[in-house]
Design an enzyme around this catalytic site. Sequence first.
Site, mmCIF file in Angstrom:
data_model
loop_
_atom_site.group_PDB
_atom_site.id
_atom_site.type_symbol
_atom_site.label_atom_id
_atom_site.label_comp_id
_atom_site.label_asym_id
_atom_site.label_seq_id
_atom_site.Cartn_x
_atom_site.Cartn_y
_atom_site.Cartn_z
ATOM 1 N N GLU A 1 20.071 38.653 38.269
ATOM 2 C CA GLU A 1 19.345 38.059 39.389
ATOM 3 C C GLU A 1 18.118 38.871 39.796
ATOM 4 O O GLU A 1 17.086 38.307 40.146
ATOM 5 C CB GLU A 1 20.282 37.889 40.589
ATOM 6 N N GLU B 1 29.741 35.389 38.085
ATOM 7 C CA GLU B 1 30.375 35.271 39.405
ATOM 8 C C GLU B 1 31.484 34.233 39.400
ATOM 9 O O GLU B 1 32.530 34.410 40.021
ATOM 10 C CB GLU B 1 29.306 34.927 40.452
HETATM 11 N N1 T1G Z 1 18.690 27.477 35.049
HETATM 12 C C1 T1G Z 1 18.001 26.430 34.545
HETATM 13 N N2 T1G Z 1 17.535 26.373 33.284
HETATM 14 C C2 T1G Z 1 17.772 27.441 32.497
HETATM 15 C C3 T1G Z 1 18.479 28.579 32.954
HETATM 16 C C4 T1G Z 1 18.951 28.563 34.288
HETATM 17 N N3 T1G Z 1 19.652 29.556 34.800
HETATM 18 N N4 T1G Z 1 18.533 29.463 31.922
HETATM 19 C C5 T1G Z 1 17.907 28.913 30.890
HETATM 20 N N5 T1G Z 1 17.441 27.702 31.213
HETATM 21 C C6 T1G Z 1 16.739 26.772 30.339
HETATM 22 C C7 T1G Z 1 15.412 27.334 29.866
HETATM 23 O O1 T1G Z 1 14.406 27.077 30.832
HETATM 24 C C8 T1G Z 1 15.202 26.551 28.593
HETATM 25 O O2 T1G Z 1 14.771 25.258 28.980
HETATM 26 C C9 T1G Z 1 16.613 26.400 28.035
HETATM 27 O O3 T1G Z 1 17.499 26.600 29.152
HETATM 28 C C10 T1G Z 1 16.947 27.412 26.963
HETATM 29 O O4 T1G Z 1 16.658 28.702 27.523
HETATM 30 C C11 T1G Z 1 24.102 32.389 42.141
HETATM 31 C C12 T1G Z 1 21.479 32.491 41.850
HETATM 32 C C13 T1G Z 1 20.637 32.072 28.950
HETATM 33 C C14 T1G Z 1 19.865 34.108 27.712
HETATM 34 O O5 T1G Z 1 18.806 34.647 34.912
HETATM 35 O O6 T1G Z 1 18.309 34.525 30.313
HETATM 36 O O7 T1G Z 1 22.743 32.672 38.727
HETATM 37 O O8 T1G Z 1 12.522 25.303 27.829
HETATM 38 O O9 T1G Z 1 14.850 29.234 25.865
HETATM 39 O O10 T1G Z 1 16.497 32.154 24.392
HETATM 40 O O11 T1G Z 1 23.954 34.657 41.760
HETATM 41 O O12 T1G Z 1 17.840 31.303 29.077
HETATM 42 O O13 T1G Z 1 14.513 24.290 26.684
HETATM 43 O O14 T1G Z 1 13.494 23.150 28.689
HETATM 44 O O15 T1G Z 1 15.827 31.030 27.388
HETATM 45 O O16 T1G Z 1 18.781 31.093 24.010
HETATM 46 C C15 T1G Z 1 20.860 33.903 36.586
HETATM 47 C C16 T1G Z 1 18.428 32.979 32.636
HETATM 48 C C17 T1G Z 1 20.278 32.741 37.312
HETATM 49 C C18 T1G Z 1 19.744 33.658 32.977
HETATM 50 C C19 T1G Z 1 19.370 31.802 26.843
HETATM 51 N N6 T1G Z 1 20.788 33.648 35.162
HETATM 52 N N7 T1G Z 1 18.425 32.463 31.286
HETATM 53 O O17 T1G Z 1 18.254 32.275 26.157
HETATM 54 O O18 T1G Z 1 17.206 30.044 25.524
HETATM 55 S S1 T1G Z 1 20.238 33.004 39.056
HETATM 56 C C20 T1G Z 1 19.728 34.038 34.438
HETATM 57 C C21 T1G Z 1 18.326 33.320 30.225
HETATM 58 C C22 T1G Z 1 21.884 32.977 39.500
HETATM 59 C C23 T1G Z 1 23.640 33.402 41.172
HETATM 60 C C24 T1G Z 1 22.170 33.370 40.907
HETATM 61 C C25 T1G Z 1 18.230 32.657 28.884
HETATM 62 C C26 T1G Z 1 19.551 32.667 28.118
HETATM 63 P P1 T1G Z 1 13.765 24.444 27.970
HETATM 64 P P2 T1G Z 1 16.027 29.818 26.569
HETATM 65 P P3 T1G Z 1 17.670 31.427 24.917
#
Ligand code: T1G
Length: 685
Positions: free
Chosen positions: A126, A106
């Site tokens: 999302e 976004e």
């Molecule tokens: N927020 C906070 N922490 C996050 C995070 C996030 N969005 N994504 C990952 N982490 C942390 C995770 O908990 C872990 O922490 C570390 O990063 C490594 O992640 C406004 C509201 C990006 C593909 O759904 O799919 O945007 O355990 O182990 O395997 O419209 O993380 O090390 O302490 O998964 O390399 C939308 C979610 C959010 C993506 C990387 N985004 N993340 O995978 O590492 S909602 C998502 C993932 C949003 C807007 C809306 C995966 C990754 P720790 P990991 P990875």
Amino acid sequence: MSDDPVRLDLRGDIAVVTIDNPPVNALGQAVRAGLVRAAERIAQDAAIRGAVLVCAGRTFVAGADITEFGKPPAPPSLRDSNAALESLDKPVVAVLHGTALGGGLELALSCHYRVIDSAGVVGLPEVTLGIIPGAGGTQRLPRLIGVAPALDIITSGRRVTGEEALRLGIADAIAQGDRLAFALAFLRARFDHPLPRVSKRPFPVTDPEAILALRAAVTKKSPGQVAPARAIDVIAASAGRDFAEGQALEQEAFEALRASPQSKALRHIFFAERAIAKVPGLGTARALARIGLVGGGLMGAGIGTACLLAGLSVCLVERDATALAAGRDRIDGLLDEAVKRGKLSAEDRAAMAATRLTTAVVMAALGDADLIIEAVFESLPVKQEVFRALDRVARPGAVLATNTSYLDVAAIAAVTSRPGDVIGLHFFSPAHIMKLVEIVAPSSADPDAVATGFALVKRLGKLGVWTANAEGFIGNRILSAYRRAADQMVEDGATPWAVDAAFRDFGFTMGVFAMQDMAGLDIGWATRQRLAPTRDPAERYVAISDRLCERGWFGRKTGRGYYIYKGAGATPNPEVDAIIAAERQAKGIKARAFTSAEIQNRVLLAMINEGAWILEDGVALRAGDIDVVMVNGYGFPRWRGGPMHAAEARGLAQVKAELETLRHEDTLWRAAPLQRLSNGKDVEA
Ligand code: T1G
């Protein structure tokens, strides 16, 4: 080094804005504020003609900071920081790499141009968190690429490759060579072009009905889930409206969903799946390159295929040439399937079979393996014999893993001269597809051997959950508990078909009786017969499944069990009703009616109770680990977060009261303490 996660450097007349917020550049408050400051600087400095927006580290922004959800909103919002960039009268190019997801995409859509690394992916996942895009995604993406492709991406949450992003129009170019240098040149070539602002485009559809017509197909793909359908409603309602009106509709739906039980459950499981890797006392993983595999049956072939697909080399050993050929054929078949599914190129498939899969009928072939997985018949003596042989041939330091689903791993380790190297790796069938692996760590296991198990499971792209060496580990112990509850309800008046329907209505892919038919009723029968000598005569024992097995009705594999199987179809076995009636009569049970809700609640309470005992007994490390097992290994609906999350959501005081009421239903029932679910807080109301 400034603490500001957003810095602006000048490259001549171009501002390079870098977000540096490890680990995934999530859009926390400091990042949003930094972006607003950077936009103000770009606007005010006449020497700046344009900007590129890049991220440090392994990925462009991977989304909003999910850890901020549930906390009071901290300005500026992502909508505000996006608007600050889009409203600039100087071009901004977003440079995408890694996984530009959710709020990250976004943010990029709010820039004027997007270039993407060839290996980069974008997406709006999302809905996998029970929400919808909340920073303009439902408004900008349809305006940029059209409603149909935008709906597909938003309602599926799927990832889009750089090439597809270019083809759809999400990306304007695929970066060649150094992506920053490419972006700088891309920007310079557009200094004098009119500025493309996506939000200024008209919404591409005026008739909401055309969009709502897609609703049924989407909800069919995501049964029980609210967010995908809500996304369609928002996008349909945006038809014919301007950006501001549409974004207001989006914000209202986003905030309602973010507070919803489904989103809380999906965020819980998201973080729980990341917490499972945090195991106290884990040692250092040993080498992993060469995997030995004993047994090429259904499980062994699946495990071997998973290892090959992960780039490891595999040496498969079977007892004789015939069994070996059958095992190799199974692996070849699974690799062919992977090619058909697009998970493997034909070239890699050919190279893999030629160079990374070797076979033998002698254990000595496993002498150079780093980790050897045994996947032979589920019999303790048979497995112990295999481990005696492995002990003789495996190199020092090799990890020896049994794939047993319930046998005593310590008893297997004890027959070797190296019990510290022996662990359990309980894969779930089909092993090349199912993500869950229970990593069984008997007290005799060396921490490095356990760490090697975790390293292998991570390398396979699966979810490894630590479990102590106890009967049924985590998942099968809970399965036994809720199968017991289901058996008792059938004996008391429910039918297997009503119980299975209740499971499906709850969100399980199949009911517990259909699942037992699929796995084979004889497996449970063998376990019950094994445990019979130790069974308390006072125990309430439901013998309905025994009656089926005595007739040779083992389920799908014999064409008949609780259900009758003809081709792909399954219909209730009418003879089962008479068997149930006879069992009730023999016990003097007067059948009573059960509602679907009562069936669901009794099954859920059985899962919660056994899960709480598993925590109490130290068999699992965390309540979230149990939820990861049940969601990824037993079909528990992900959007309910798992049984332990369901207990927290219901309120532990209420759960405690309900557990107490089940004493009269089951002689063995022991209401579990819930303190470990409450992080030590008192559970009393
Ligand atoms: N927020 C906070 N922490 C996050 C995070 C996030 N969005 N994504 C990952 N982490 C942390 C995770 O908990 C872990 O922490 C570390 O990063 C490594 O992640 C406004 C509201 C990006 C593909 O759904 O799919 O945007 O355990 O182990 O395997 O419209 O993380 O090390 O302490 O998964 O390399 C939308 C979610 C959010 C993506 C990387 N985004 N993340 O995978 O590492 S909602 C998502 C993932 C949003 C807007 C809306 C995966 C990754 P720790 P990991 P990875």
